[in-house]
Enzyme design. Structure first.
Site, PDB file in Angstrom:
ATOM      1  N   LYS A  20       0.842  -1.202   0.000  1.00 51.67           N
ATOM      2  CA  LYS A  20       0.000   0.000   0.000  1.00 51.67           C
ATOM      3  C   LYS A  20       0.878   1.254   0.000  1.00 51.67           C
ATOM      4  CE  LYS A  20      -3.993   0.293   2.132  1.00 51.67           C
ATOM      5  NZ  LYS A  20      -5.033   0.358   1.098  1.00 51.67           N
TER       6      LYS A  20
HETATM    7  N1  PMP Z   1      -7.149  -3.107  -3.496  1.00 51.69           N
HETATM    8  C1  PMP Z   1      -6.778  -1.837  -3.283  1.00 51.69           C
HETATM    9  C2  PMP Z   1      -6.097  -1.093  -4.373  1.00 51.69           C
HETATM   10  C3  PMP Z   1      -7.036  -1.219  -2.043  1.00 51.69           C
HETATM   11  O1  PMP Z   1      -6.676   0.048  -1.837  1.00 51.69           O
HETATM   12  C4  PMP Z   1      -7.698  -1.954  -1.046  1.00 51.69           C
HETATM   13  C5  PMP Z   1      -7.991  -1.293   0.278  1.00 51.69           C
HETATM   14  N2  PMP Z   1      -6.943  -1.461   1.174  1.00 51.69           N
HETATM   15  C6  PMP Z   1      -8.065  -3.276  -1.312  1.00 51.69           C
HETATM   16  C7  PMP Z   1      -7.765  -3.823  -2.544  1.00 51.69           C
HETATM   17  C8  PMP Z   1      -8.716  -4.112  -0.261  1.00 51.69           C
HETATM   18  O2  PMP Z   1      -7.788  -4.435   0.737  1.00 51.69           O
HETATM   19  P1  PMP Z   1      -8.253  -4.715   2.242  1.00 51.69           P
HETATM   20  O3  PMP Z   1      -9.331  -5.704   2.167  1.00 51.69           O
HETATM   21  O4  PMP Z   1      -7.036  -5.218   2.905  1.00 51.69           O
HETATM   22  O5  PMP Z   1      -8.712  -3.418   2.779  1.00 51.69           O
END
Ligand code: PMP
Length: 306
Positions: free
Chosen positions: A159
């Site tokens: 991220k």
């Molecule tokens: N893909 C992206 C690009 C994201 O920003 C997120 C949000 N964090 C997700 C998928 C989903 O990830 P998570 O379930 O860990 O929040």
């Protein structure tokens, strides 16, 4: 989306007042996107507020920082404790949690290594991301003309703040086209994910989601849904998808910490299945909400009480 302010933000090891949590305009990350973050939720449960899958989120945070050459002076346990302390100090029952690690003020230029590593944890009340109606009725998505950031440009599996320039361009375009959300394809035309959500389809009774190797974030909600779908008796496969498989799916839904579990009812103006929120999507959404609210004892381990 406006941010409702609360009392305290954790900044570099201590709780400071919301308005005191500031940085210099020459902060490295403002200029060179030298940062990484997490998005976590705390939910109310019968035994008080609890953070959903806190350890997994903070481990991903550390992994992101490591890949960006940022060494945090805190252990995984210390970071988890800091999250809990920040939620508790703000006396919130439910909230969104945003840890951010970034290169601060002290040096300029593409090379970030001389700029200090700073870390904050902010929390604020944040209801549904795409809206209550989206959770119940589903959303309309469009395939973006922007491609997913390449794994050989900067890794989609972490991220990094820089990733969200790509996500933001795709989201703005989708909204301009009248959709709720964008779906990005990778350079090979494989379906990746939404601007802030992973994507799943239901086809022939099986729940299918693109593999992380196609260039998607290893979502923690994605992982939870894979587990819950298998427990509910569905066959789950991580398999590459092309866009036409979205159009011809029986159902489609997206998952994410902010978005939670959102049915998708159309893609590029083409109805998916009946064009309404799918039954399996809503079933998995219900199972997910039961877990986050502490109503599924089998997954009590996913919740960190304050
Ligand atoms: N893909 C992206 C690009 C994201 O920003 C997120 C949000 N964090 C997700 C998928 C989903 O990830 P998570 O379930 O860990 O929040």
């Amino acid at each position: 989306m406006a941010i409702p302010s609360v009392d305290y933000i954790w900044q570099d090891g201590e709780l400071v007042g919301w308005d005191q949590a500031q940085v210099h305009v020459l902060t490295h990350a403002l200029h060179y996107a030298s940062g990484a973050f997490e998005g976590i939720r705390c939910y109310s449960t019968p035994s008080g507020p609890a953070v959903f899958r806190l350890v997994e989120h903070m481990q991903r945070f550390l992994d992101s920082a490591k890949m960006l050459y940022m060494e945090l002076p805190y252990s995984l346990d210390e970071l988890c404790d800091a999250v809990k302390a920040t939620v508790a100090a703000n006396k919130l029952q439910q909230c969104y949690i945003r840890p951010l690690v970034f290169r601060g003020y002290g040096s300029m230029g593409v090379d970030p290594l001389d700029a200090p590593v700073q870390c904050i944890i902010a929390v604020w009340p944040w209801d549904t991301y795409l809206g209550e109606e989206a959770l119940a009725q589903g959303v309309d998505v469009g395939i973006s003309s922007w491609r997913q950031r390449s794994a050989n440009a900067f890794p989609p599996q972490i991220k990094a703040t820089a990733s969200y320039l790509n996500s933001g361009l795709a989201h703005i375009e989708a909204v301009h086209h009248g959709y709720n959300e964008a779906i990005l394809l990778n350079e090979d035309g494989k379906v990746c994910e939404g601007s802030g959500e992973n994507i799943f389809i239901l086809k022939g009774g099986a729940v299918i989601t693109p593999p992380v190797s196609d260039g998607v974030l290893a979502g923690i909600t994605r992982d939870s849904i894979i587990t819950l779908a298998r427990e509910a008796g569905y066959e789950v496969r991580e398999e590459s998808l092309v866009r036409s498989q979205l159009y011809s799916a029986d159902e489609c839904f997206m998952t994410g910490t902010a978005a939670e579990v959102v049915p998708v009812r159309s893609c590029d103006g083409i109805k998916i299945g009946t064009g309404k929120a799918g039954a399996v999507a809503l079933e998995l959404q219900g199972l997910y909400f039961a877990c986050v609210h502490g109503e599924n004892p089998a997954h009590g381990g996913w919740l960190a009480q304050l």
